[in-house]
Design a protein around this motif. Sequence first.
Motif, PDB file in Angstrom:
ATOM      1  N   PRO A 618      17.723 -20.901  21.332  1.00  0.00           N
ATOM      2  CA  PRO A 618      19.057 -21.086  21.912  1.00  0.00           C
ATOM      3  C   PRO A 618      19.570 -22.508  21.709  1.00  0.00           C
ATOM      4  CG  PRO A 618      17.550 -20.067  23.493  1.00  0.00           C
ATOM      5  CD  PRO A 618      16.720 -20.558  22.342  1.00  0.00           C
ATOM      6  N   TYR A 619      20.881 -22.623  21.532  1.00  0.00           N
ATOM      7  CA  TYR A 619      21.527 -23.923  21.675  1.00  0.00           C
ATOM      8  C   TYR A 619      21.813 -24.067  23.161  1.00  0.00           C
ATOM      9  CZ  TYR A 619      24.716 -27.851  21.089  1.00  0.00           C
ATOM     10  OH  TYR A 619      25.311 -29.084  21.174  1.00  0.00           O
ATOM     11  N   PRO A 620      21.231 -25.044  23.836  1.00  0.00           N
ATOM     12  CA  PRO A 620      21.183 -24.989  25.308  1.00  0.00           C
ATOM     13  C   PRO A 620      22.507 -25.139  26.025  1.00  0.00           C
ATOM     14  CG  PRO A 620      20.224 -27.035  24.480  1.00  0.00           C
ATOM     15  CD  PRO A 620      20.448 -26.173  23.292  1.00  0.00           C
ATOM     16  N   ALA A 621      23.541 -25.635  25.359  1.00  0.00           N
ATOM     17  CA  ALA A 621      24.835 -25.806  26.025  1.00  0.00           C
ATOM     18  C   ALA A 621      25.881 -24.830  25.493  1.00  0.00           C
ATOM     19  CB  ALA A 621      25.329 -27.240  25.864  1.00  0.00           C
ATOM     20  N   ALA A 622      25.449 -23.758  24.827  1.00  0.00           N
ATOM     21  CA  ALA A 622      26.389 -22.810  24.225  1.00  0.00           C
ATOM     22  C   ALA A 622      27.065 -21.955  25.288  1.00  0.00           C
ATOM     23  CB  ALA A 622      25.663 -21.912  23.233  1.00  0.00           C
ATOM     24  N   CYS A 623      28.365 -21.732  25.108  1.00  0.00           N
ATOM     25  CA  CYS A 623      29.095 -20.817  25.979  1.00  0.00           C
ATOM     26  C   CYS A 623      28.637 -19.384  25.715  1.00  0.00           C
ATOM     27  CB  CYS A 623      30.593 -20.929  25.736  1.00  0.00           C
ATOM     28  SG  CYS A 623      31.321 -22.468  26.319  1.00  0.00           S
ATOM     29  N   ARG A 624      28.642 -18.587  26.790  1.00  0.00           N
ATOM     30  CA  ARG A 624      28.190 -17.199  26.667  1.00  0.00           C
ATOM     31  C   ARG A 624      28.628 -16.441  27.904  1.00  0.00           C
ATOM     32  NH1 ARG A 624      22.572 -15.405  27.640  1.00  0.00           N
ATOM     33  NH2 ARG A 624      22.229 -13.421  26.614  1.00  0.00           N
ATOM     34  N   PRO A 625      29.509 -15.472  27.778  1.00  0.00           N
ATOM     35  CA  PRO A 625      30.103 -14.938  26.556  1.00  0.00           C
ATOM     36  C   PRO A 625      31.200 -15.834  25.990  1.00  0.00           C
ATOM     37  CG  PRO A 625      31.049 -13.830  28.445  1.00  0.00           C
ATOM     38  CD  PRO A 625      29.971 -14.726  28.975  1.00  0.00           C
ATOM     39  N   GLN A 626      31.466 -15.653  24.721  1.00  0.00           N
ATOM     40  CA  GLN A 626      32.483 -16.383  23.971  1.00  0.00           C
ATOM     41  C   GLN A 626      33.325 -15.357  23.229  1.00  0.00           C
ATOM     42  OE1 GLN A 626      32.704 -19.743  24.028  1.00  0.00           O
ATOM     43  NE2 GLN A 626      33.480 -20.529  22.104  1.00  0.00           N
ATOM     44  N   ALA A 627      34.650 -15.523  23.263  1.00  0.00           N
ATOM     45  CA  ALA A 627      35.539 -14.475  22.752  1.00  0.00           C
ATOM     46  C   ALA A 627      35.278 -14.172  21.281  1.00  0.00           C
ATOM     47  CB  ALA A 627      36.993 -14.872  22.974  1.00  0.00           C
ATOM     48  N   TRP A 628      35.274 -15.210  20.438  1.00  0.00           N
ATOM     49  CA  TRP A 628      35.141 -14.894  19.014  1.00  0.00           C
ATOM     50  C   TRP A 628      33.720 -14.499  18.648  1.00  0.00           C
ATOM     51  CZ3 TRP A 628      37.160 -20.064  16.478  1.00  0.00           C
ATOM     52  CH2 TRP A 628      36.352 -21.145  16.845  1.00  0.00           C
ATOM     53  N   SER A 629      32.732 -14.857  19.475  1.00  0.00           N
ATOM     54  CA  SER A 629      31.377 -14.350  19.251  1.00  0.00           C
ATOM     55  C   SER A 629      31.300 -12.866  19.583  1.00  0.00           C
ATOM     56  CB  SER A 629      30.369 -15.136  20.096  1.00  0.00           C
ATOM     57  OG  SER A 629      30.287 -16.477  19.666  1.00  0.00           O
ATOM     58  N   ALA A 630      31.915 -12.460  20.696  1.00  0.00           N
ATOM     59  CA  ALA A 630      31.938 -11.044  21.048  1.00  0.00           C
ATOM     60  C   ALA A 630      32.751 -10.249  20.030  1.00  0.00           C
ATOM     61  CB  ALA A 630      32.504 -10.862  22.452  1.00  0.00           C
ATOM     62  N   ALA A 631      33.876 -10.816  19.583  1.00  0.00           N
ATOM     63  CA  ALA A 631      34.716 -10.131  18.597  1.00  0.00           C
ATOM     64  C   ALA A 631      34.003  -9.970  17.263  1.00  0.00           C
ATOM     65  CB  ALA A 631      36.025 -10.884  18.408  1.00  0.00           C
ATOM     66  N   ALA A 632      32.979 -10.781  17.013  1.00  0.00           N
ATOM     67  CA  ALA A 632      32.230 -10.675  15.758  1.00  0.00           C
ATOM     68  C   ALA A 632      31.608  -9.296  15.590  1.00  0.00           C
ATOM     69  CB  ALA A 632      31.147 -11.750  15.693  1.00  0.00           C
ATOM     70  N   ALA A 633      31.268  -8.637  16.703  1.00  0.00           N
ATOM     71  CA  ALA A 633      30.714  -7.285  16.596  1.00  0.00           C
ATOM     72  C   ALA A 633      31.707  -6.344  15.946  1.00  0.00           C
ATOM     73  CB  ALA A 633      30.331  -6.768  17.985  1.00  0.00           C
ATOM     74  N   VAL A 634      32.991  -6.478  16.289  1.00  0.00           N
ATOM     75  CA  VAL A 634      34.024  -5.640  15.689  1.00  0.00           C
ATOM     76  C   VAL A 634      34.213  -6.024  14.224  1.00  0.00           C
ATOM     77  CG1 VAL A 634      36.429  -4.889  15.843  1.00  0.00           C
ATOM     78  CG2 VAL A 634      35.125  -5.375  17.931  1.00  0.00           C
ATOM     79  N   ALA A 635      34.110  -7.320  13.914  1.00  0.00           N
ATOM     80  CA  ALA A 635      34.217  -7.753  12.517  1.00  0.00           C
ATOM     81  C   ALA A 635      33.110  -7.134  11.663  1.00  0.00           C
ATOM     82  CB  ALA A 635      34.169  -9.276  12.439  1.00  0.00           C
ATOM     83  N   ILE A 636      31.902  -7.050  12.224  1.00  0.00           N
ATOM     84  CA  ILE A 636      30.799  -6.421  11.483  1.00  0.00           C
ATOM     85  C   ILE A 636      31.083  -4.938  11.275  1.00  0.00           C
ATOM     86  CG2 ILE A 636      28.357  -5.805  11.590  1.00  0.00           C
ATOM     87  CD1 ILE A 636      27.889  -8.446  13.093  1.00  0.00           C
ATOM     88  N   LEU A 637      31.545  -4.257  12.329  1.00  0.00           N
ATOM     89  CA  LEU A 637      31.889  -2.834  12.193  1.00  0.00           C
ATOM     90  C   LEU A 637      32.968  -2.635  11.138  1.00  0.00           C
ATOM     91  CD1 LEU A 637      31.982  -1.671  15.929  1.00  0.00           C
ATOM     92  CD2 LEU A 637      30.243  -1.107  14.226  1.00  0.00           C
ATOM     93  N   HIS A 638      33.966  -3.526  11.142  1.00  0.00           N
ATOM     94  CA  HIS A 638      35.050  -3.399  10.175  1.00  0.00           C
ATOM     95  C   HIS A 638      34.536  -3.584   8.748  1.00  0.00           C
ATOM     96  CE1 HIS A 638      38.903  -5.166   8.266  1.00  0.00           C
ATOM     97  NE2 HIS A 638      38.888  -3.869   8.118  1.00  0.00           N
ATOM     98  N   ALA A 639      33.723  -4.624   8.540  1.00  0.00           N
ATOM     99  CA  ALA A 639      33.188  -4.858   7.195  1.00  0.00           C
ATOM    100  C   ALA A 639      32.315  -3.692   6.748  1.00  0.00           C
ATOM    101  CB  ALA A 639      32.398  -6.162   7.173  1.00  0.00           C
ATOM    102  N   ALA A 640      31.532  -3.147   7.686  1.00  0.00           N
ATOM    103  CA  ALA A 640      30.608  -2.073   7.329  1.00  0.00           C
ATOM    104  C   ALA A 640      31.337  -0.780   6.988  1.00  0.00           C
ATOM    105  CB  ALA A 640      29.621  -1.834   8.467  1.00  0.00           C
ATOM    106  N   THR A 641      32.431  -0.499   7.709  1.00  0.00           N
ATOM    107  CA  THR A 641      33.181   0.732   7.437  1.00  0.00           C
ATOM    108  C   THR A 641      34.186   0.551   6.305  1.00  0.00           C
ATOM    109  OG1 THR A 641      34.731   0.140   9.209  1.00  0.00           O
ATOM    110  CG2 THR A 641      32.929   1.637   9.769  1.00  0.00           C
TER     111      THR A 641
END
Length: 701
Positions: A618-641
């Motif tokens: 872990p990066y110890p001061a990282a925000c979590r959850p983070q909007a564009w990190s969560a949105a990355a899941a949709v980006a992966i789905l989009h690229a895969a489909t």
Amino acid sequence: MTHHRLQPLLHDLVSTVMAPTTALSGADGQIRPAGVQGLFHADARVLSQARLLIDGREPESVAHAVPGPGLSRFVALARWLGDPAPDPTVRIDRLRRVTPGGMDEEITLASTASAPVTCTITVELGCDLAPIEVVKSGGDTTPLDPAPGAGGLVWESGEVRVAVRADAEVSGQALRWDVTVAPGERVTVRWGVTVQDPGAVVAAPARAREWSRPQVEAGDARLVHLARQSLDDLESLRLTEAGAPDDTFLGAGVPWFLTLFGRDSIWAARMLLPLGTELAAGTLRVLARRQGTKIDPASGEAPGKIMHELRRHEFSLEAERLRLPAAYYGTIDATPLWITLLHDAWRWGMPESQVAALLPAMEAALGWLADHGDADGDGFLEYIDTSGRGLANQGWKDSGDAVRFHDGSRAEPPIALVEVQGYAYEAATAGAALLEAFGRPGAERWRDYAGRLAERFRAAFWTDRGHPALALDRDKRPVDALTSNIGHLLGTGILTPDEELRIAGLLSDPAMSGGFGLRTMSSGDAGFSPLSYHCGSVWTHDTAIVITGLARTALSRATASTSPSAAASTAAPSGEAGPAGLAAGLAKGLLAAAEAFDYRLPELHAGDSRELLGRPVPYPAACRPQAWSAAAAVAILHAATGLHPDVPEGKAVLRPLPSAPLGPLSVRGLRVAGAPVDVTVDASGAAHVTGLPQGITLVTE
């Protein structure tokens, strides 16, 4: 020895979020008066302590879970109570529910002991109303005394009022219940807190969620888990401006950035376009209302410029010599990204009336590219903070040491970042397409701008080391570190096909892709550190942007024919190498990281090699959850489909990534022009789409 204040660590805390309110606790559910723990609302800590005691002792934690948006559950034991046997007989379940402007808890004691169990439940509370920037800097805070004569446990400061409610005895700043639990029974006590804060600049949306929630089935179960958790987190990060409840955007991240951030909110909305255009429309309108109208060196405002961040008051971090105005415009990339989001939303089916209403703001943003984004007239977008108290670096890598040469030395401003030139090229061509489609003048001007920018870029940015520079410094020297920034050029149009292949090859080297995702800087550069914020770590959204660019590159390299197809299917060659293969490999890296982080991907994690621990550090001061990190899941789905609609042109292209790395995939409930669309990719890589709206024809490329 001089001691400097340290930013509190976040990596081992549990976030329970329903924006603009967040609870941060230990994994045991305790909110202790230390570090960044607390209940936060709109940039202020409204509770600094909520510690549960059973007969004056902390229960022993055994488990926790985040079962849905705004919910956390913690399980603990009180082994000193009940039967004196190896098996515990008294269990405590603590259910935390965060809502906008409040938090409620249910504390349940369950007993399987052979005799009644009597005990005292206590919740110790505290409040300091510390501003978020004071907490972030590790500054000292002062606990507040409850307001006298307020009738109950209430804290007040200025306009903010924090009130606790409970059917309990109030003793000082603690709640107390005396309970008896019969054998085989349970007892539940409840308490809650509400916040009144009329000065907050952000609020919770009144409307329902703006995007679809697709059903995902995948051969790799990690993708299903990641999508589920990410969609929960995205729902919890929804915000509006106070007084403007109809336009929703995503707050950037918990806890430091839960407000409007131009770049972050734009990228998150862009990644979510496959689920609908309403979030993009809200984000575009919110930022257009605050678009710059004047020159102001203190705030970085300029005519046509899109803002960086919004706070309730000046945001001051003295240790970093930052004093940012409440409305701050110190960003070089939000403006071109805003233009591109408008264009992409239009292609995904944003109603033409909504697009047309934003065209004046787009024209102003295009004007900023030419009139104010190029400080020295060399034809590149560049930045310099002239106030002496703003961000020294104003791209997405905005830490003070982010822009380094291969030898580790730092570049001096003004700085022209590599990815920003790609954003500018794409914005100019996107703006030209919109102007032409809506019958407005200027399309040829911006196509010419893009063409000349590409020529200048090719002449100035490619280094002797065989890759585009991270930036040009004040002396127009190429900043020659090898970084992830060059991956953002993919799919923008500024590169030739051969240059795109060259960059894909560079990024596939283990020095860049040997971690759990794409490193921000090559391990071969002197400035590399796996725990550097921007010089060696792995950022989830950064990797996702590159995955998307690689998928677009693979699409552009597909067979050039675009004949209409009656059959709604196409296939990608099994095991395809090159850009598509690298995209799939990077996606697998993020999935491995997601598994280690309980599928709530953080802002960033360390860039260590996969072999070091077998899991990301872990990066110890990282925000979590983070909007564009969560949105990355949709980006992966989009690229895969691989679904790429162009609603104004009446067509859609289906070009999935090779299926072998991710397995078969089904995504039901995407949105094209508001219509539900399903895409499936089988084990052979053959893809099929159903539900395209009337008038949209599938073409093969």
